[in-house]
Design an enzyme around this catalytic site. Structure first.
Site, short mmCIF file in Angstrom:
data_model
loop_
_atom_site.label_atom_id
_atom_site.label_comp_id
_atom_site.label_asym_id
_atom_site.label_seq_id
_atom_site.Cartn_x
_atom_site.Cartn_y
_atom_site.Cartn_z
N ASP A 1 -8.68 1.28 -0.14
CA ASP A 1 -8.55 1.64 1.26
C ASP A 1 -9.97 1.79 1.80
OD1 ASP A 1 -7.44 2.37 3.70
OD2 ASP A 1 -6.09 3.87 2.86
N HIS B 1 -7.65 10.47 5.57
CA HIS B 1 -8.67 10.08 6.54
C HIS B 1 -9.68 11.21 6.73
CE1 HIS B 1 -5.60 7.07 7.61
NE2 HIS B 1 -6.63 6.36 8.05
N LYS C 1 0.84 -1.20 0.00
CA LYS C 1 0.00 0.00 0.00
C LYS C 1 0.87 1.25 0.00
CE LYS C 1 -0.70 -0.03 5.05
NZ LYS C 1 -1.62 -0.35 6.14
#
Length: 334
Positions: free
Chosen positions: A258, A186, A173
């Site tokens: 994700d 986020h 990742k």
């Protein structure tokens, strides 16, 4: 699993989070009714090693009892800043930036793989293959191996090989690289104004090495690379997965998003839109890490789209075969 029902084809495309530290009604529904292909563990699910192992056994038993393939059971155990399993029950490591030699990577992967295997976790969302250039305030600075793509490639490949030799699926990742990013995905959707050549020369170097090492899975970032796709973030972009990762780089393994609950995706895209793009982009697994109605909505949407659209159904069959092949390779799937 020779004849795949629409329900199975949809459920196997999901890897989901849940609440609780023991098998419960929610997990029973996710596995038996939605037929999810994978679970991801967070701190909220973790107690003692014995309790985690029992949780994993119970979940796998529920899948087997309903004729389903074994579950992918994943966790974020990078070491350092991101490590769900902690002392006193598990070995803690200083993290990727502190690794100085290949032996450090071997030690981390060997110990971590053994501890994961012992509790029934079969997939680690690691290694981080992002490269954080010097001179910028990278959001990944405390999680990467460094600023040299060749060094990151070498360390990442070592971790992948050590994990997978020990039966733990590695997930590289965050493709195609978020080391240049200064905004936390986020919280919001970052744009990265960079062209494909710059990505190829720098950011993609460790991912190429991971592909050569046979990495089990790739996780996509929630970054919009405007020079590659000015519209969609990588996790939802056909240009990034179907074209760049699969066609140009030749990766035919399992690709996952994700967490679709992250601020880069919500509230900009509702779950139906996100799932439509996942399917169009030839992404195999949608990762939804929190309990809530989005999991049911996603499963229903996948089933409907695969039923109604012949092209997506063909892509979906290929995707399911990639997932089942991975499970056969690592989990003795039926």
């Amino acid at each position: 699993m020779k004849n795949h029902t629409a329900d199975t084809m949809a459920g196997q495309r999901l890897m989901v989070g849940f609440d609780g530290t023991a098998f419960n009604a929610d997990l029973k529904y996710l596995i038996e009714n939605l037929k999810v292909g994978g679970l991801i563990l967070f701190s909220r699910n973790l107690e003692t090693p014995e309790a985690i192992a029992q949780l994993c056994r119970d979940c796998q038993a529920a899948a087997a009892d309903h004729g389903l393939p074994p579950l992918l059971i994943g966790i974020d155990q990078e070491g350092g800043l991101v490590a769900r399993l902690k002392a006193p029950f598990f070995t803690e490591f200083a993290g990727n930036p502190a690794m100085r030699t290949t032996a450090d990577a071997v030690d981390f992967a060997r110990v971590t793989a053994g501890e994961l295997h012992a509790i029934g976790v079969n997939m680690d969302m690691a290694p981080v293959l992002d490269v954080a250039p010097q001179g910028i305030d990278s959001i990944m600075a405390e999680r990467v191996f460094g600023s040299d793509p060749q060094w990151v490639a070498s360390m990442g490949r070592t971790v992948i090989e050590q994990f997978q030799q020990r039966g733990i699926m590695a997930v590289g990742k965050h493709f195609p690289g978020i080391g240049r990013t200064v905004l936390d995905s986020h919280l919001a959707l970052p744009d990265l104004d960079i062209d494909l050549q710059a990505l190829t020369d720098f950011d993609l170097v460790p991912f190429r090495a991971a592909i050569a090492a046979g990495v089990a899975g790739m996780m996509l970032s929630h970054i919009r690379y405007t020079g590659v796709d000015p519209v969609w973030p990588a996790s939802l972009s056909p240009a990034v997965t179907a074209d760049l990762l699969r066609r140009q780089l030749g990766y035919q393994g399992v690709v996952m998003t994700d967490d679709l609950d992250m601020g880069a995706i919500k509230p900009a895209y509702d779950i139906a839109t996100a799932i439509d793009q996942v399917l169009l982009a030839d992404v195999d697994i949608a990762l939804i890490c929190h309990k809530g109605p989005d999991i049911q909505t996603a499963c229903d949407r996948i089933r409907k789209r695969l039923t109604d659209d012949a092209r997506l159904r063909t892509l979906g069959q290929r995707s399911l075969e990639r997932i089942l092949t991975l499970k056969r390779d690592y989990l003795d799937a039926a």
